[in-house]
Design an enzyme around this catalytic site. Structure first.
Site, short mmCIF file in Angstrom:
data_model
loop_
_atom_site.label_atom_id
_atom_site.label_comp_id
_atom_site.label_asym_id
_atom_site.label_seq_id
_atom_site.Cartn_x
_atom_site.Cartn_y
_atom_site.Cartn_z
N GLU A 103 0.67 -1.29 -0.05
CA GLU A 103 0.27 -0.15 -0.02
C GLU A 103 0.82 1.53 -0.07
O GLU A 103 0.43 2.42 0.49
CB GLU A 103 -1.07 0.18 1.05
CG GLU A 103 -1.90 -1.08 0.81
CD GLU A 103 -3.15 -1.32 2.67
OE1 GLU A 103 -3.05 -0.58 3.14
OE2 GLU A 103 -4.01 -2.32 2.01
N GLU A 118 -6.13 -8.86 -0.78
CA GLU A 118 -6.78 -8.14 1.02
C GLU A 118 -8.74 -7.50 0.90
O GLU A 118 -8.73 -6.95 0.10
CB GLU A 118 -6.10 -7.07 1.13
CG GLU A 118 -5.20 -7.39 2.21
CD GLU A 118 -4.05 -5.80 2.68
OE1 GLU A 118 -5.00 -4.66 2.51
OE2 GLU A 118 -3.15 -5.35 2.76
C1 BMA Z 1 -4.74 -3.77 5.21
C2 BMA Z 1 -3.44 -4.31 5.70
C3 BMA Z 1 -3.05 -3.71 7.10
C4 BMA Z 1 -4.44 -3.47 8.05
C5 BMA Z 1 -5.77 -3.98 7.06
C6 BMA Z 1 -6.99 -3.49 8.28
O1 BMA Z 1 -4.55 -2.75 4.16
O2 BMA Z 1 -2.55 -3.70 4.30
O3 BMA Z 1 -2.11 -2.73 7.05
O4 BMA Z 1 -3.79 -4.08 9.25
O5 BMA Z 1 -5.66 -3.56 6.54
O6 BMA Z 1 -6.80 -2.40 8.19
#
Ligand code: BMA
Length: 813
Positions: free
Chosen positions: A419, A511
């Site tokens: 990110e 993610e």
């Molecule tokens: C993301 C991850 C982490 C984080 C998670 C929850 O995007 O890359 O940095 O812990 O979200 O917010």
């Protein structure tokens, strides 16, 4: 080569006061202080806040050892440390051997002149990483910001240390220092092997393995190089110049047995052994081809991993470090977590960039279990400096880690960071002066990390960032489902409904997540029963997302009747999480091959906490992990309501066609069957297809009066219920669920029955660690269900009976 292992007992000194205490290596300061009774357990209550001083002090580690004079007669004698965390100066018998300020590089110091025959002492003096970061920040020409979490050590992006040590939105701030991995004294007079790497060339019925050995020669000379790969051998004599160099040799393997990701084939591994002069290295390698296919198509840019010529739909989760206290990491715990991943049909794990490059054990287990690894480099949610010193430290780090890890068949790709492209748009400084920060970003990411990866591992792709639309594209890809990988956080962070997961079709979702509370047993490790209330200070302390508990609670009000009492709150949070992730995964598996991967956030926890994980810190599977067994199963029957029609889909990840029987049953909440359809389903290999659709009004009298149950032959369990409206609108019958339990060898069989349909029926074994064969399922009257329970330690039937409890949705309010 001769070696003296320096792990084991050391002595730790608090520099400010001169206090000493025993410590162990591999280990960390906080663990040593805890064992010595000087600090409370940082994971209990709010103790973490009381131990913040530890990271702001300097600590010295010391060990005495004996060296024989023979050892010192060798031409070169060196001290090798796999990982010094972080800002360290190394002394041997009081004289400086060298220094290091990057826990991700291996350091080797020439200590021949510093050692004496007999007793010697090594001392590693650690300066506080936090103080170092703060002082570096004061000297920066312009600020370099990072994301702030509730408990946070400042300027973590200025030290090369696991970024989450400084606190995260699921992790404590424990700025540990210490020594991990191997620490040895080595001695040789001929040659030392520094790295062994292999390259494979595949042809019909044959694979040529080129073995490349990087070495340091004490003297110029001719040495035999012998290599075996399984039963195949090759050898030659190589002429080495003094100093560092490399040599290679080819080994031909006929009829190679290919390595496959979990669910697509086996994981045969070939023992590789390399001997050069008096040094040798052994490991296991897997033979396979792997490509990342990024092709422009009508949707955008594909993101598909192709293994042995076959496109693989990647299913898995994100990995964070096993424990915030590195000393608590064990191979057994790795085995449990990675085994649990493979057990629910996962085939990929993403080692996320805010943690660390994992241990050799981790990657060996992934090789064995067929878990591909998406490997981030360790940069996350921040801007980073691009000073010459910083870049040269990163260059050494990447060079070492890529050479160390590249032989693992599991590693699928190297990714620049987590990110950090998005982060360019997060801070006022970088919004005002994007040019300056993007130039720095590019110097680090392409100019250093990408360049070194290309050089050290030409066999794999370098993906610039996660999420990203590929090399050369600097757009923020968070919300773009057309190109490359996506992080889809609109449900959790932006409060969109679960149906928003169906509004996007990512090419690869690396993610997305939804939080839940950990098991009651995990909560008991940090909270006393009197604090069993989500707004008690202790419970709030173990929730690191500033709005986390509010988001969970507010979402309850949209979908469910409000749970009664703390235990039901915890239970429902896990049901809700399972439902959220199931909604996403089922949809994205229906849209393959547009989407070719889903990795949810996150597999594990590094302390006991409320988080997005599917397995809590105690190793207990949350209901999400059980749900994953169904929604990641290779054959998936799933349904959704689209534009007033109810559609049933079949997704087949197997590499062969299947003919299956599917039963679609519409029932009312008393359990009476309204309609039943049996279908003969042809599931083509590696594809998803619509089975059939019906106008919803034709199937059910009213959405709140019925639910649909899907079942496929050979299903892992009856989890395929579909509510046609929010469950809170449905009048659920008060089901009476009963249990019968019996012993079956080392495990137990539990039979559940009900008089009315019961939803999200979940078994809990209390303080007995172990897994059920299925959990969080629908139970129908007249269809008792038997699941097994495998305890991780032996228990009697009586003990299990006493601990066993069951919950279901109607029971929670
Ligand atoms: C993301 C991850 C982490 C984080 C998670 C929850 O995007 O890359 O940095 O812990 O979200 O917010």
């Amino acid at each position: 080569m001769k070696a003296i292992d320096l792990r084991g007992d050391w002595q730790l000194t608090r520099v400010a006061t001169g206090e000493t205490m025993p410590a162990v290596v591999p280990g960390d300061t906080h663990s040593a202080l805890l064992t010595a009774g000087r600090i409370p357990d940082p994971y209990g209550g709010t103790n973490e806040l009381d131990v913040q001083w530890v990271g702001r002090e300097d600590w010295s580690w010391e060990k005495s050892f004996t060296v024989e004079s023979d050892f010192l007669r060798e031409a070169q004698v060196f001290l090798s440390c796999d990982s010094l965390d972080t800002v360290a100066e190394v002394f041997v018998n009081g004289r400086k051997a060298g220094s290091s300020d990057n826990m991700f590089t291996r350091c080797r110091f020439d200590v021949k002149k510093l050692l004496v025959p007999g007793k010697n002492t090594v001392r590693i003096a650690f300066t506080s990483a936090e103080n170092t970061a703060v002082s570096r920040a004061s000297r920066l020409p312009y600020p370099v910001p990072h994301v702030l979490n509730p408990v946070q050590s400042p300027n973590r992006n200025l030290v090369r240390k696991a970024q989450c040590h400084a606190g995260w939105d699921w992790g404590p701030c424990l700025m540990v220092s210490g020594i991990t991995g191997e620490i040895i004294l080595g001695a040789f007079s001929d040659v030392r092997i520094d790295y062994v790497m292999t390259e494979q060339t595949h042809a019909e019925g044959r694979c040529t393995v080129r073995v490349i050995v990087e070495y340091t020669a004490a003297e110029a000379g001719r040495f035999p190089l012998n290599v075996t790969v399984g039963e195949h051998a090759a050898s030659r004599v190589v002429t080495l110049d003094r100093g560092p160099g490399s040599a290679s040799i080819d080994v031909a393997i006929h009829d190679p047995k290919l390595w496959w990701p979990n669910g697509c084939g086996g994981q045969p591994l070939y023992p590789l052994s390399v001997t050069l002069g008096g040094d040798s290295v052994s490991r296991k390698i897997g033979l396979r081809t792997l490509q990342l296919v990024n092709r422009e198509d009508s949707q955008g840019l594909s993101m598909t991993f192709r293994v042995n010529g076959v496109d693989i739909f990647c299913k898995g989760a994100n990995w964070i470090p096993l424990d915030a206290l590195p000393q608590r990491e064990t191979k057994d715990r790795l085995e449990h977590l990675l085994g649990s991943a493979a057990a629910v049909s996962m085939n990929m794990i993403r080692v996320w960039g805010g943690g660390k490059y994992e241990s050799d054990d981790f990657y060996c287990l992934c090789d064995e279990k067929g878990l591909l690894v998406w490997q981030d480099m360790m940069f996350s949610c921040a801007l980073y400096p691009a000073s010459p010193e910083f870049l040269s430290s990163v260059e050494a780090e990447i060079r070492h880690q890529v050479k160390r890890l590249r032989d693992h068949p599991c590693i699928a790709l190297w990714c620049g960071n987590n990110e950090d492209v998005g982060a360019l748009t997060w801070f006022p400084e970088s919004k005002q002066n994007r040019d300056r920060y993007i130039v720095d970003y590019d110097r680090l990411n392409e100019g250093t990390i990408g360049r070194v990866v290309d050089e050290c591992d030409p066999t794999r792709a370098f993906w610039p960032s996660s999420p990203s639309a590929g090399r050369g594209d600097y757009s923020d890809n968070w919300h773009d489902d057309r190109r490359g990988d996506m992080h889809f956080w609109s449900v959790w962070h932006e409060g969109k409904p679960f149906s928003a997961f169906r509004g996007v079709s990512p090419r690869f979702c690396s993610e997305f997540g939804y939080q839940s509370f950990p098991s009651l047993e995990a909560i008991r490790t940090y909270a006393a029963e009197e604090d069993f209330n989500v707004t008690s200070p202790v419970m709030e302390h173990h929730q690191r997302h500033p709005r986390g508990n509010s988001i969970i609670t507010e979402m309850f009000t949209r979908y469910f009747r409000f749970p009664q009492g703390f235990e039901n709150f915890v239970y429902l949070s896990q049901v809700q999480q399972a439902l959220a992730i199931r909604t996403a995964v089922e949809h994205w598996r229906r849209v393959r091959p547009v989407c070719m991967g889903t990795l949810y956030w996150q597999l594990n926890d590094n302390w006991p906490v409320c988080s997005w994980s599917s397995i809590d810190y105690t190793g207990a599977w949350k209901l999400l992990h059980y749900a994953a067994r169904r929604f990641f199963a290779p054959l998936l029957l799933s349904g959704e309501v689209v534009g007033g029609r109810f559609e049933v889909w079949i997704t087949n990840d197997l590499l062969e066609d299947r003919r299956l029987g599917a039963v679609i049953t519409v029932l009312d909440f008393d359990g009476s069957v309204i309609r039943q359809e049996a279908k003969d389903v042809r599931a083509r290999a590696a594809s998803a297809a619509l089975v059939e659709g019906w106008p919803l009004a034709e199937l059910v009298p009213a959405p709140q009066k019925a639910f649909i149950h899907l079942a496929l032959d050979g299903d892992s369990g009856p989890g395929g219920e579909i509510f046609l409206t929010e469950p809170k609108r449905c009048r659920l019958a008060r089901a009476n669920v009963t249990l019968e339990c019996s012993q079956t060898g080392s495990g137990f069989a539990i039979t559940l029955s009900t008089d009315k349909p019961a939803f999200f029926v979940s078994l809990f074994a209390g303080a007995i660690p172990g897994e059920f064969s299925d959990n969080c399922f629908t139970l129908l009257p007249g269809s008792p269900l038997t699941v097994s329970f495998q305890p991780r330690k032996a228990v009697s039937l009586e003990t299990l009976r006493r601990s066993l409890s069951v919950k279901h949705l109607r029971d929670s309010y």
